[in-house]
Design an enzyme around this catalytic site. Structure first.
Site, mmCIF file in Angstrom:
data_model
loop_
_atom_site.group_PDB
_atom_site.id
_atom_site.type_symbol
_atom_site.label_atom_id
_atom_site.label_comp_id
_atom_site.label_asym_id
_atom_site.label_seq_id
_atom_site.Cartn_x
_atom_site.Cartn_y
_atom_site.Cartn_z
ATOM 1 N N GLU A 84 -86.790 -96.007 39.119
ATOM 2 C CA GLU A 84 -87.851 -95.994 40.132
ATOM 3 C C GLU A 84 -88.464 -97.376 40.247
ATOM 4 O OE1 GLU A 84 -91.100 -93.315 39.408
ATOM 5 O OE2 GLU A 84 -89.805 -91.554 39.292
ATOM 6 N N GLU A 136 -96.241 -88.445 49.776
ATOM 7 C CA GLU A 136 -96.531 -87.093 49.292
ATOM 8 C C GLU A 136 -98.004 -86.792 49.546
ATOM 9 O OE1 GLU A 136 -94.229 -86.159 45.486
ATOM 10 O OE2 GLU A 136 -94.421 -88.356 45.452
ATOM 11 N N LYS A 139 -99.898 -84.552 46.981
ATOM 12 C CA LYS A 139 -99.778 -84.863 45.550
ATOM 13 C C LYS A 139 -101.162 -85.108 44.955
ATOM 14 C CE LYS A 139 -97.302 -87.926 42.396
ATOM 15 N NZ LYS A 139 -96.294 -88.984 42.310
ATOM 16 N N GLU A 145 -100.949 -92.777 44.799
ATOM 17 C CA GLU A 145 -99.701 -92.101 44.443
ATOM 18 C C GLU A 145 -99.138 -91.262 45.594
ATOM 19 O OE1 GLU A 145 -99.714 -90.204 40.637
ATOM 20 O OE2 GLU A 145 -100.816 -91.864 39.736
#
Length: 164
Positions: A84, A136, A139, A145
């Site tokens: 990642e 996302e 999330k 994030e």
């Protein structure tokens, strides 16, 4: 760590690591320059005093730090796969922006697709996976994030990506 590296050596398997210059930069802005984190530095920023290796970008420095750790316990032949890497496009002022994300992701792709490697492991491409495909929006955790994707949840492109 030694038993993990011994297993990887015995099975000729790579070590998968997550390399996020964004987090290192965000948490240490007084010591790390943005151009170093985004692959845009036009000069050597860090020279490793232990071995003289010269670093133009934080991604290579972080990758080579992982190589140094596995070599310390006998993993000289273990490759690293970057499982990642990415840069958020929102929710952190002038750091997590679409222009910075575009710069990081496109420069990352160019860098790892070439054969420059890292100063510790030159002359090869670096198998790397970008996190993530979609933002996302539901999330939990830190708001940034939710903004690591290349696309919004409705499948609109956030910025153009150059795959070379």
């Amino acid at each position: 760590m030694r038993s993990i590296v011994e297993f990887l050596v015995a099975n000729r398997s790579p070590l998968l690591v997550n390399i996020y210059p964004y987090f290192a930069y965000n948490d240490n802005r007084q010591q790390i320059q943005l151009d170093y984190a985004l692959f845009t530095a036009n000069r050597v920023i860090v020279t490793d005093s232990g071995n003289g290796l010269r670093y133009w970008n934080l991604f290579d420095a972080m990758t080579d730090a992982a190589y140094a750790a596995i070599e310390k316990v006998g993993g000289y032949n273990v490759d690293i796969v970057v499982a990642e890497s990415g840069w958020p496009s929102g929710q952190n002022g002038d750091i997590a922006t679409i222009p910075n994300t575009r710069t990081y992701v496109n420069n990352l792709i160019s860098h790892v697709s070439g054969t420059s490697g890292t100063p510790k492991r030159p002359g090869r491409s670096i198998e790397t996976y970008i996190f993530g495909l979609f933002n996302e929006n539901t999330k939990g955790g830190l708001p940034t994030e939710r903004h690591f994707g290349l696309y919004y949840p409705d499948m609109r492109e956030i910025f153009p990506v150059t795959f070379r």
